[in-house]
Design a protein around this motif. Sequence first.
Motif, PDB file in Angstrom:
ATOM      1  N   ASP A  37       3.226   5.344  -9.166  1.00 50.32           N
ATOM      2  CA  ASP A  37       3.299   3.915  -9.509  1.00 50.32           C
ATOM      3  C   ASP A  37       3.493   3.038  -8.279  1.00 50.32           C
ATOM      4  O   ASP A  37       3.252   1.834  -8.325  1.00 50.32           O
ATOM      5  N   PHE A  38       4.002   3.635  -7.201  1.00 53.72           N
ATOM      6  CA  PHE A  38       4.326   2.844  -6.009  1.00 53.72           C
ATOM      7  C   PHE A  38       3.748   3.482  -4.747  1.00 53.72           C
ATOM      8  O   PHE A  38       3.631   4.698  -4.662  1.00 53.72           O
ATOM      9  N   GLN A  39       3.440   2.610  -3.795  1.00 51.46           N
ATOM     10  CA  GLN A  39       3.037   3.080  -2.462  1.00 51.46           C
ATOM     11  C   GLN A  39       3.951   2.432  -1.433  1.00 51.46           C
ATOM     12  O   GLN A  39       4.252   1.235  -1.542  1.00 51.46           O
ATOM     13  N   GLN A  40       4.345   3.238  -0.453  1.00 51.15           N
ATOM     14  CA  GLN A  40       5.232   2.687   0.567  1.00 51.15           C
ATOM     15  C   GLN A  40       4.448   1.774   1.501  1.00 51.15           C
ATOM     16  O   GLN A  40       3.319   2.099   1.895  1.00 51.15           O
ATOM     17  N   LEU A  41       4.999   0.633   1.836  1.00 48.79           N
ATOM     18  CA  LEU A  41       4.331  -0.268   2.785  1.00 48.79           C
ATOM     19  C   LEU A  41       4.521   0.273   4.193  1.00 48.79           C
ATOM     20  O   LEU A  41       5.589   0.797   4.509  1.00 48.79           O
ATOM     21  N   SER A  42       3.487   0.101   5.019  1.00 48.58           N
ATOM     22  CA  SER A  42       3.620   0.652   6.369  1.00 48.58           C
ATOM     23  C   SER A  42       4.326  -0.363   7.273  1.00 48.58           C
ATOM     24  O   SER A  42       3.767  -0.841   8.256  1.00 48.58           O
ATOM     25  N   ILE A  43       5.522  -0.705   6.885  1.00 49.14           N
ATOM     26  CA  ILE A  43       6.342  -1.590   7.720  1.00 49.14           C
ATOM     27  C   ILE A  43       7.533  -0.755   8.184  1.00 49.14           C
ATOM     28  O   ILE A  43       8.374  -0.376   7.367  1.00 49.14           O
ATOM     29  N   PRO A  44       7.591  -0.455   9.483  1.00 52.45           N
ATOM     30  CA  PRO A  44       8.711   0.365   9.953  1.00 52.45           C
ATOM     31  C   PRO A  44      10.031  -0.303   9.562  1.00 52.45           C
ATOM     32  O   PRO A  44      10.147  -1.519   9.634  1.00 52.45           O
ATOM     33  N   GLN A  45      10.996   0.473   9.143  1.00 54.59           N
ATOM     34  CA  GLN A  45      12.323  -0.019   8.741  1.00 54.59           C
ATOM     35  C   GLN A  45      12.339  -0.786   7.420  1.00 54.59           C
ATOM     36  O   GLN A  45      13.372  -1.285   7.011  1.00 54.59           O
ATOM     37  N   GLY A  46      11.165  -0.909   6.754  1.00 53.36           N
ATOM     38  CA  GLY A  46      11.128  -1.719   5.530  1.00 53.36           C
ATOM     39  C   GLY A  46      11.662  -0.984   4.317  1.00 53.36           C
ATOM     40  O   GLY A  46      12.325  -1.557   3.473  1.00 53.36           O
ATOM     41  N   PHE A  47      11.336   0.314   4.241  1.00 51.00           N
ATOM     42  CA  PHE A  47      11.699   1.123   3.077  1.00 51.00           C
ATOM     43  C   PHE A  47      11.388   0.357   1.792  1.00 51.00           C
ATOM     44  O   PHE A  47      12.205   0.251   0.890  1.00 51.00           O
ATOM     45  N   CYS A  48      10.190  -0.239   1.782  1.00 48.45           N
ATOM     46  CA  CYS A  48       9.824  -1.011   0.607  1.00 48.45           C
ATOM     47  C   CYS A  48       8.500  -0.530   0.031  1.00 48.45           C
ATOM     48  O   CYS A  48       7.649   0.010   0.743  1.00 48.45           O
ATOM     49  N   TYR A  49       8.367  -0.717  -1.271  1.00 48.09           N
ATOM     50  CA  TYR A  49       7.254  -0.157  -2.025  1.00 48.09           C
ATOM     51  C   TYR A  49       6.609  -1.235  -2.886  1.00 48.09           C
ATOM     52  O   TYR A  49       7.289  -2.112  -3.413  1.00 48.09           O
ATOM     53  N   GLN A  50       5.286  -1.124  -3.005  1.00 47.87           N
ATOM     54  CA  GLN A  50       4.573  -2.015  -3.921  1.00 47.87           C
ATOM     55  C   GLN A  50       3.650  -1.173  -4.786  1.00 47.87           C
ATOM     56  O   GLN A  50       3.373  -0.013  -4.493  1.00 47.87           O
ATOM     57  N   LYS A  51       3.140  -1.779  -5.848  1.00 48.67           N
ATOM     58  CA  LYS A  51       2.207  -1.048  -6.708  1.00 48.67           C
ATOM     59  C   LYS A  51       0.881  -0.883  -5.961  1.00 48.67           C
ATOM     60  O   LYS A  51       0.529  -1.733  -5.138  1.00 48.67           O
ATOM     61  N   PRO A  52       0.128   0.175  -6.240  1.00 46.06           N
ATOM     62  CA  PRO A  52      -1.158   0.374  -5.556  1.00 46.06           C
ATOM     63  C   PRO A  52      -2.072  -0.834  -5.770  1.00 46.06           C
ATOM     64  O   PRO A  52      -1.967  -1.523  -6.803  1.00 46.06           O
ATOM     65  N   ALA A  53      -2.993  -1.038  -4.833  1.00 44.68           N
ATOM     66  CA  ALA A  53      -3.830  -2.257  -4.814  1.00 44.68           C
ATOM     67  C   ALA A  53      -4.517  -2.537  -6.135  1.00 44.68           C
ATOM     68  O   ALA A  53      -4.541  -3.682  -6.594  1.00 44.68           O
ATOM     69  N   HIS A  54      -5.072  -1.479  -6.817  1.00 45.41           N
ATOM     70  CA  HIS A  54      -5.818  -1.740  -8.046  1.00 45.41           C
ATOM     71  C   HIS A  54      -4.901  -2.300  -9.143  1.00 45.41           C
ATOM     72  O   HIS A  54      -5.334  -3.097  -9.969  1.00 45.41           O
TER      73      HIS A  54
END
Length: 287
Positions: free
Chosen positions: A266-283
Amino acid sequence: MAVVSKISMSKAQFTKLAQVIYDRSGIHFPETKQYILESRLSHRLNELEMTDFDQYIAYLTMGPYQMDEFQEMFNRITINETSFFRNDAQLAVFEHQILPELLDARSGTKRLRIWSAACSTGEEPFTIAMLLHRTLGVRLADWNIEILGTDISEKALAVAQGGVYNSYAVRSTSDLIKNRYFKENGRNFELSESIRSMVNFERHNLKDRMSAKRHGIWDIIFCRNVLIYFDDPMKKGVISMFADQLANDGTLFIGHSERIKDLTTDFQQLSIPQGFCYQKPAHIAAA
Ligand SMILES: C[S@@+](CC[C@H](N)C(=O)[O-])C[C@H]1O[C@@H](n2cnc3c(N)ncnc32)[C@H](O)[C@@H]1O
């Protein structure tokens, strides 16, 4: 101060109690943590004038005070470690990358909803409120901002509602922020009303999916440093509940030592170092 006589717990009693705790909260106590239950609950047994953990387990699971006692127990066994501005680098990602995009995306409705799940004594949601306060400045009045802090521990939430903290809680807070948002009173730091009024608190158990549903859809969910206390099935349940309750273009923040990649699609990790944040896949996000 009352002297606590330590009551020893057998392996069988530990197994039973750990299962009851897991069933109610998803908190997983491995055998290596038996001493925590033993020491933290001995005091409670003393108060109840019980001498044996079997008596306590019966009281907890069959007695007329079950609900109250579960609350009492969670107040004692949860680990509530937190602080203002915990993991500054991650908060910088929130403030400087995620938040501006979200404010832009919500500029039509001017409505923003943020959930700090498992917020302990409130430092996390209050920190988020400060970041919004300084980002929006006078524009804050134009926005309808909802920040909700929830936790399973009523004792922790009572501290949050009091809005008074000690110096340990503000150990990672700059003097600038302290001067702006706190009033120093002896050894205490009293949070300003402008920040207190931005956050509401409510008891919520992360196992309770129905109650999460009742709160509707959030733009941002923070759930930091609690997944580490859960096993994989519980983590999966919580993450899937977050997927249901997060807007398609929303963001989930978890703790820096927590990983969910192998537990969800359901989630993909954002490639932001130190972010440890996730968003739903693009579709999904685009839907
Ligand atoms: C270590 S604190 C994290 C506080 C804050 N999120 C932070 O990162 O600083 C973990 C919190 O999770 C809460 N907790 C544990 N199990 C929970 C559950 N099933 N539902 C809601 N909160 C829970 C505990 O009461 C505790 O306050």
